[in-house]
Write an enzyme that holds these catalytic residues in place. Structure first.
Site, short mmCIF file in Angstrom:
data_model
loop_
_atom_site.label_atom_id
_atom_site.label_comp_id
_atom_site.label_asym_id
_atom_site.label_seq_id
_atom_site.Cartn_x
_atom_site.Cartn_y
_atom_site.Cartn_z
N GLU A 113 0.83 -1.20 0.00
CA GLU A 113 0.00 0.00 0.00
C GLU A 113 0.87 1.26 0.00
OE1 GLU A 113 -3.31 -0.61 2.54
OE2 GLU A 113 -3.50 1.51 2.99
N PRO A 162 -9.90 2.96 2.94
CA PRO A 162 -9.59 1.65 3.51
C PRO A 162 -9.62 0.55 2.44
CG PRO A 162 -11.06 2.84 4.96
CD PRO A 162 -10.94 3.66 3.70
N ARG A 163 -8.91 -0.52 2.73
CA ARG A 163 -8.66 -1.55 1.72
C ARG A 163 -9.93 -2.19 1.15
NH1 ARG A 163 -3.55 -4.42 4.78
NH2 ARG A 163 -2.08 -2.80 4.15
N ASP A 164 -10.93 -2.40 2.03
CA ASP A 164 -12.14 -3.07 1.53
C ASP A 164 -12.79 -2.25 0.43
OD1 ASP A 164 -12.59 -1.21 3.61
OD2 ASP A 164 -14.58 -1.99 4.02
#
Ligand code: FAD
Length: 649
Positions: free
Chosen positions: A266, A321-323
């Site tokens: 990331e 955020p990743r989701d």
């Protein structure tokens, strides 16, 4: 009666990643004789793969940061399902754990004025990740390993034996937690090289075995991630919490096939990398959900300005955020706007000079050059979602890391649930390992001291015989044991079973979930479970990878069943759990925890229904969030997350 070596310790730590090593150091420093046991070589745990950094609100790069802001970000990232006390302890204690690492010899990258440098990451309001290039996990493990050696040298000076109070059993696997009545009594283990069985007796056992990714076909996880600790806890009678929450990291490599799933850190986006579809569009601006709208830039210009002037601009949506990012990529690919190999483009080449890319992202530069023949200083990477982290895990007490219902059993690190709610923020795992590894070691040593003063737990022979028989089952050609291979029926190949399991989880319980598919998955898992009882291997016990996999299958199947069962039950979308048939987050589910327990509380598997499954699902209510922590949020924000009755209270 099985003849084997037994050794007495005060604390046994299963796992030598960040959590296990930090727990072992603490237990030894508290005076407990501590054994560490790990499947891999000492120093090669999954933690070494961690790239981006350790999240801690030291405020070195932006003095606006503090534990309250970190707590808020963590709760938002987890969509408020986090065990809030864990999130609080984590945010408060992470800076001390990072400083401590430095005093033990860790060499972090520095700011221009000589402080520990901190970088931006998705979901973190301020630059917060202490890092060593993109090789932070390696430095973390190197430092903890060095500390262990230092403690062993101190012990040598006193006792003439380096391993008198702290010993590492490397390349050894634990297959069962052993008990004396309700309480923990030790572990049943085998040495991978020789196949020799042995028992470590102890009143306290800390599980720090990491995650579950090897149950999925496309994953960033290492070979160790077969859900062993999750299964060991279940079989010992300790429940698992919210196993439906599995994080699919948005950026894994998609090409060539041999490296599909390997992580693209990331930090690439944190340092300025952008995501584009096949039309060249920065599509993330189309995917900012309502709950995050006020915090993210509306235009590319604003997003780009934020890197230089974060106080007067909002973050680019690539840092959601990743989701959120994983789902957006999935949608772009599905809509036909993907890259040639089924991903999207992640570009740093047009955003930074080649020299900066090579300096800030050295591992990524080499990874793409060597594995895909792509020069990331000159062209974009192709990336797509990959199974990365499990937020669900062993249910633990927030303060002590003690599991529920099994005195003497503790859990820390990725194997423990609760801390990250429904979605983990990048960088929050390495800090979690240090904060809760230390707490687990502290409380495990205290528990051991209390119990050793009274009586050592005793392990009866029948448990050991049963554990040995279970471990040897893949070698038996025929027999009357449930699950022994049947005469005339060929044994099942463990590699084939593993592949079918991975495909099932990937296709039917993956990033987007549907009721019918999960029911299909549960049927397939039931079939695989029956077949896995006939998993057979040839050869002998000396380093036999087929045998090791046959034993790991039990764990992966148990964990996969927990994931599928819980995912089917939770009829909403939240964090790492996305239901196509229930696409919205439902506030009524906010205070709901799903616990998986063994259907057979004695820890035997043979007695459970081969079709209905091995676990039962129980719904519990979360503890109300403490008012002073709730007061850290605006009321308008809480209204988006909390259930009606919680708001009323
Ligand atoms: P591990 O480090 O995996 O250690 C588990 C240990 O348990 C190993 O020693 C293993 O051998 C042992 N073990 C397992 N089963 C058994 C058994 N049955 N018997 C004996 N021993 C056993 N997080 C961040 O915060 N920042 C990052 O930058 C970051 N980058 C990442 C990059 C990649 C590529 C990946 C995959 C993950 C990343 N993560 C990051 C997540 C983070 O690395 C992990 O969550 C974390 O390292 C887990 O640590 P752990 O101590 O819980 O387990």
């Amino acid at each position: 009666m099985t003849q084997l070596e037994r050794q007495e310790w005060d604390v046994v730590v299963v796992g030598a990643g960040g959590a296990g090593l930090r727990a072992a150091i603490e237990a030894r420093e508290q005076g407990a004789r501590t054994a560490v046991i790990c499947k891999s070589l000492f120093g090669k745990a999954h933690t070494v793969m961690a790239e981006g950094g350790i999240a801690a609100s030291m405020g070195n790069v932006n003095s606006g940061d503090n534990w309250q802001v970190h707590f808020r970000d963590t709760m938002r990232g987890g969509k408020f399902l986090n065990q809030w006390r864990m999130a609080e302890l984590h945010a408060r204690e992470a800076p001390d754990r990072v400083w401590e690492l430095e005093t033990w010899g860790a060499l972090f990258d520095r700011t221009a004025d000589g402080r520990i440098s901190q970088r931006n990451f998705g979901g973190h309001e301020y630059p917060r990740l202490a890092h060593v290039g993109d090789r932070t996990g390696l430095e973390l493990i190197r430092t903890l390993q060095q500390k262990i050696v230092q403690l062993q040298q101190e012990d040598f000076k006193q006792s003439g034996d380096y391993e008198s109070r702290l010993k590492v059993f490397q390349e050894c696997t634990v297959t069962r937690v052993l008990k004396d009545g309700e309480r923990v009594a030790g572990t049943f283990c085998y040495e991978r090289e020789s196949g020799r069985f042995f028992v470590l007796e102890a009143p306290s056992v800390v599980l720090a075995t990491g995650g579950i990714g090897k149950s999925f076909k496309v994953t960033s996880n290492s070979w160790e991630y077969t859900g062993d600790g999750h299964a060991l806890a279940l079989l010992a009678g300790a429940p698992l919490l919210n196993m439906e929450f599995v994080q699919f990291h948005p950026t894994g490599m998609v090409w060539p096939p041999s490296v599909k799933g390997i992580l693209v850190t990331e930090s690439v986006r944190g340092d300025g990398g952008v995501l584009r579809n096949s039309d060249g569009k920065r599509f993330m601006f189309d995917y900012v959900p309502d709950v995050f709208k006020e915090k993210y830039a509306e235009s590319e210009e604003e997003g780009d300005r934020w890197y230089e002037d974060p106080d007067h601009n909002r973050r680019p949506p690539e840092l959601l955020p990743r989701d959120e990012v994983a789902r957006a990529i999935n949608s772009e690919v599905k809509a036909g706007r993907g890259s040639p190999h089924g991903g999207v483009y992640l570009d740093v080449s047009t955003r930074m000079p080649a020299e900066t890319i090579r300096r800030r992202l050295p591992s990524m530069y080499h990874q793409f050059k060597e594995l895909a023949d792509v020069d990331i200083t000159a062209e974009a990477m192709e990336v797509g979602p990959t199974c990365h982290y499990v937020m669900g895990g062993i249910a633990v007490d927030s303060d002590t890391a003690a599991t529920r219902g099994v005195p003497g059993l503790f859990a820390a690190g990725e194997v423990a649930g609760g801390m990250h709610g429904s979605n983990r923020l990048g960088g929050n795992s390495l800090s979690d390992l240090l904060v809760f590894g230390r707490r687990a070691g502290l409380h495990a040593s205290q528990h051991a001291a209390e119990h050793l003063g009274v009586s050592r737990p005793v392990i009866d022979e029948t448990q050991i015989d049963a554990a040995a028989a279970e471990a040897l089952r893949p070698f038996s050609a025929e027999g009357s044991e449930p699950g022994a291979q049947e005469p005339g029926r060929p044994p099942e190949n463990p590699y084939t079973l593993h592949q079918e399991l991975q495909q099932t989880m990937n296709d039917l319980v993956g990033i987007i979930r549907r009721e019918g598919e999960m029911e299909q998955a549960l049927e397939k898992l039931a079939e695989l479970r029956v077949r896995a009882r006939r998993a057979g291997v040839e050869g002998h016990r000396q380093f036999n990878p087929g045998w090791h996999l046959a034993l790991d299958l039990r764990n992966m199947l148990l964990v996969s069943e927990c994931i599928a069962r819980a995912a089917l039950e939770r009829t909403e979308s939240r964090g790492g759990h996305t239901r196509e048939d229930f696409p919205a987050m439902d506030r009524a589910w906010r205070p709901v925890n799903l616990l998986c327990r063994p259907a057979d509380p004695t820890g035997g598997l043979a007695a459970t229904d081969p079709v209905r499954g091995q676990i039962e699902l129980v719904t519990t209510t979360t503890e109300p969030i403490r008012p002073d922590l709730l007061a850290l949020f605006e009321k308008e924000e809480l209204v988006k997350y909390l259930a009606e009755e919680e708001l009323y209270e």
